[in-house]
Structures are given as structure tokens and as C-alpha cells.
Design a protein around this motif. Sequence first.
Motif, short mmCIF file in Angstrom:
data_model
loop_
_atom_site.label_atom_id
_atom_site.label_comp_id
_atom_site.label_asym_id
_atom_site.label_seq_id
_atom_site.Cartn_x
_atom_site.Cartn_y
_atom_site.Cartn_z
N LEU A 114 3.20 -0.75 3.86
CA LEU A 114 2.67 0.45 4.06
C LEU A 114 3.73 1.62 3.78
N THR A 123 1.27 -6.45 5.62
CA THR A 123 0.91 -5.35 4.56
C THR A 123 2.03 -4.36 4.61
N SER A 182 4.75 4.57 7.92
CA SER A 182 5.43 3.50 6.93
C SER A 182 6.20 2.32 7.75
N LEU A 231 0.85 -1.22 0.10
CA LEU A 231 -0.01 0.12 -0.06
C LEU A 231 0.87 1.25 0.03
N SER A 232 0.77 2.20 -0.94
CA SER A 232 1.24 3.20 -1.13
C SER A 232 0.23 4.26 -0.96
N TYR A 288 -6.99 5.49 5.01
CA TYR A 288 -7.11 3.78 4.35
C TYR A 288 -7.34 2.95 5.25
N ILE A 347 -6.74 -1.61 6.10
CA ILE A 347 -6.14 -2.75 5.95
C ILE A 347 -7.00 -3.93 6.47
#
Lengths: 113, 116
Positions: free
Chosen positions: A109, A107, A84, A11-12, A19, A21
Motif C-alpha cells: 500500500l 498487499t 504506507s 495499491l496506490s 479502500y 483489501i
Amino acid sequence: ELKVEQNPLFLSMQEGKNYTIYCNYSTTSDRLYWYRQDPGKSLESLFVLLSNGAVKQEGRLMASLDTKARLSTLHITAAVHDLSATYFCAVIANSNSGYALNFGKGTSLLVTP
Amino acid sequence: DVKVTQSSRYLVKRTGEKVFLECVQDMDHENMFWYRQDPGLGLRLIYFSYDVKMKEKGDIPEGYSVSREKKERFSLILESASTNQTSMYLCASSLWEGHPLSDEQYFGPGTRLTVT
């Protein structure tokens, strides 16, 4: 066999955006954990969700658990670069693994300016 | 605070060598675990132990053994290291079985093992 699936795996997102997850698991469990891992580092416990409907919040992260849907979500609000990392969900397995956790694949990120 | 320590952060070994990875926890936890972490595969359980001298196989025990002679120490042994055992190895511990938070695990910093 217990399966734990996270999506997305990568995920960027831009700073300031929101957002979610998702973490789905395949068998009955009423406890779920979220961990964070920074590059080259170990896993750090973020949230412990111990019952259906549980919701926990820490800063810009909020986790919830729906045991009937076998789903947990990790919601990111107004992302910042410091978030991040790779995020893992984990569920206890009722199997010959005893009290070991089954982890999703994580995930990754990346929060960009 | 719970502290889980691992003997080495980085280790380079040759194929066929016997390798020992040590893990120590200071919170009197009964349960201890060894995982390996590989890109795209997440964490996979190798072995775990719920008491001194007790051990149970996890999902990928082949090529590994463990030893738990003292409550605070859990060792992972690669009898004859192979290149496919190059990985990040993570140790974890948790409270006794039956405790409400028995499955919350505390992780060590990891050992990155390279087998050449």
C-alpha cells in the motif's frame, strides 16, 4: 494445500480516501491474522480474528472475518501517509505444518498526498 | 513484551559456505519457526519446532537444516550456501500448542542474507 490469496497486491491511493483489501483462503479455518511490514523491517501483528463475524478496529484500520465465505477484509478509512506499508493476512493450516501460518503474498500500500 | 532477536541483520556469504542463523526468544514460547521472504512469493515456511530437539519440515526445507538444543534458541543452518538462498530470513515464535492464541506468531527483525 491451503491457499491464501490477497487482492490487490499493489495499491496506490490518495490521502483521505477509503479502500478495502481482501483476503480469501481455500480451507476451513476460524482464525485469521493481519500483519503489517514496513520496508526493511519485520512483521508486526495488527489484528487477531478468532471467530466468524469478528470485527476489530485500530485507528483507521478495521478488519473483519467471514469464515463461511472464507474471507477477511481490511478496510482503510481516510488513508494517511503513515499507513504506507505491506499488509499480510495469514491463516492457520490444518496440515503437516502443524501450527504454522500460511501467508498471503501481501498487499503493498502506498498512500500519496 | 515478547522479544525475538536474530543474530545478524545483514550477512554476506560465499557460495559453498556453511551459514548459521540464530534466533532467540525471551518469552518461554514452545513453538519456533523459520521463514524466508522473497519478492512476489510472500513468506514461506522452511522449518518449525514445537519443542526442544523437535523439528518439522515446512514447505521448502531443501538445502536447510535446523537445531533446537534449548527452548529459547532455534538455529537455521545452510549446509552449503547457494545463490538461490539469497533472501530475507524471518524467525518467529508462538505459545504452546493448545493455547487459544497458539498460532499468533511474534517475529524477529529478520536477517538479510546475500550469497555471492
